[in-house]
Scaffold this motif. Structure first.
Motif, PDB file in Angstrom:
ATOM      1  N   GLU A  10      -6.911   4.657   4.507  1.00  0.00           N
ATOM      2  CA  GLU A  10      -5.955   3.993   3.615  1.00  0.00           C
ATOM      3  C   GLU A  10      -5.254   2.857   4.355  1.00  0.00           C
ATOM      4  OE1 GLU A  10      -3.579   7.289   2.379  1.00  0.00           O
ATOM      5  OE2 GLU A  10      -4.768   7.688   0.580  1.00  0.00           O
ATOM      6  N   ASP A  51     -14.164   4.940   1.363  1.00  0.00           N
ATOM      7  CA  ASP A  51     -13.302   6.001   0.842  1.00  0.00           C
ATOM      8  C   ASP A  51     -14.153   7.168   0.380  1.00  0.00           C
ATOM      9  OD1 ASP A  51     -11.140   4.364   1.194  1.00  0.00           O
ATOM     10  OD2 ASP A  51     -10.287   4.801  -0.774  1.00  0.00           O
ATOM     11  N   GLU A  96       0.844  -1.202   0.000  1.00  0.00           N
ATOM     12  CA  GLU A  96       0.000   0.000   0.000  1.00  0.00           C
ATOM     13  C   GLU A  96       0.874   1.244   0.000  1.00  0.00           C
ATOM     14  OE1 GLU A  96      -3.161  -0.438  -0.234  1.00  0.00           O
ATOM     15  OE2 GLU A  96      -3.910   1.623  -0.094  1.00  0.00           O
TER      16      GLU A  96
END
Lengths: 235, 235
Positions: free
Chosen positions: B101, B225, A109
């Motif tokens: 994230e 998101d 990521e």
DNA sequence: TATTGGTCAGTGGTCTGACCACCAACCTGT
DNA sequence: ACAGGTTGGTGGTCAGACCACTGACCAATA
């Protein structure tokens, strides 16, 4: 700067106050806290209580204690998770491969985000590190450079949460397998392979290709996976 | 020529002892620690010192303190990272999108591993949750079930490190956006979409397809998101 | 002059003993 | 049998003391 104490878990209140003071900008990294005696008087509590609060803060890496000098806000919060993560590892009787899987998730990521946000300056910095790795012959220095390679990518991800969790798990792995990088890098068959993988990652950064970066980093992680699995056979 | 003389802080020594005792099986979750006075005498240190150690252990969720009752080893270590992660979030002035994230990285890896290790029992359990979500009309219950859906996947990943970091970040997000699940689920356009995504994930599990599971979960994360980005516009 | 070594004030590290608030289990009187 | 108070043990907090360490200052020395 510091308010009077009410009732409740006092050490948690002090934590709250420090947090607020940092967010408001009154306290910043590296700042020195009041001396324990003085602080205790300001807050109207005993020194023992202040110390319990400081101890809790030290445990999560928010405060650094130096006898004879004073207590300081940590210079960075990168180590906030290292201690808890280490404890968790031991207590849950996890295997190294599990941390490695954690790291893999974060590294990929991280690479993905780095490709997304890459700037020319950062790219140059990382490229230089790669070049240094290729030309360096001393394995321990190569290992150190490899570490910086991953560190810079984590920085380039522009995600401080991922960066910190990643760094903590990486340092935990390192602590468990001290010479993993050297052991891996030392393999003559692997040296060129690593350099090649670095290049693919670099290319992905240059072309701002998050997916490619993630895949390349994933392959890069396979090397460490391989090493861990041989070190720690399946039950 | 002369070795460095180093006296580890006492509270760290106590931490080591607890760690060792847990690993050796002498101490387990829920066990009660000796009373502070008794323990201090056993170790030959003062009660204040013992308390500093306990405070540090409490901070990382390893010990639970109950006035009038005693100190206990925490029932599970799932919350070991929650507090430090929360602190880190506030102090580093991170944005919610950054935790999101982080969570994405962990959820996808978690799904990938779950697909790899899925058992019929676990599959059935998760499938039942999905069915319950589809038939449930009360949004808050749906939200709760959705939470369990992710929890069971984390369990199925058979990676306790990822599971715990994931749960901590998820609960941090939840604390920041209390009603995110409800808000998302409440959107009439999204309900069917979510159910559909759940099904794809389930299929991936059933066919033990890690890559498909990861991609499906990643798409699932896009929903959150999207919500976060609207809640917290780019600077 | 430059270096050494001592002094001293301030700091965190630890200890002692005390008191308070809280809880559970044990009486005790009904 | 039961409600209610007593009591002992627990963590929470406090005050004051001493030790070990640090850095700065300063005097004696080479």
């Amino acid at each position: 700067m510091f308010k009077e104490i009410e009732q409740k878990k006092i050490y948690l209140q002090i934590l709250e106050q420090i947090k607020d003071n940092i967010i408001e900008g009154n306290l910043k990294s590296g700042d020195r806290l009041p001396s324990e005696r003085q602080w205790a008087e300001q807050l109207g509590v005993s020194r023992a209580t202040i110390r319990e609060a400081i101890r809790a803060l030290e445990m999560i890496g928010l405060v650094r204690c130096q006898q004879g000098e004073g207590n300081f806000i940590a210079v960075d919060y990168e180590d906030t998770l290292t201690q808890p993560l280490t404890i968790m590892f031991w207590l849950s009787k996890a295997k190294i491969s599990q941390i490695q899987e954690l790291r893999r998730a974060l590294e990929t990521e991280s690479a993905k985000l780095a490709a997304k946000h890459m700037t020319p300056e950062r790219y140059e910095k990382i490229e230089k590190i790669c070049q240094a790795i290729e030309t360096e012959t001393d394995e321990s220095i190569r290992a150190e450079l490899d570490k910086r390679f991953h560190y810079e990518i984590a920085m380039a991800s522009e995600n401080i949460m991922i960066k910190n969790v990643l760094l903590s798990s990486a340092s935990l792995i390192e602590a468990l397998i001290k010479d993993i990088r050297i052991a891996i890098l030392d393999d003559p068959h692997r040296g060129p392979l690593i350099d090649q993988q670095h290049h693919i990652i670099l290319q992905a950064f240059q072309s701002h290709d998050p997916l490619k970066a993630a895949m390349a980093m994933s392959q890069h992680m396979d090397l460490i996976d391989d090493f861990v699995s041989r070190l720690e056979p399946d039950d």
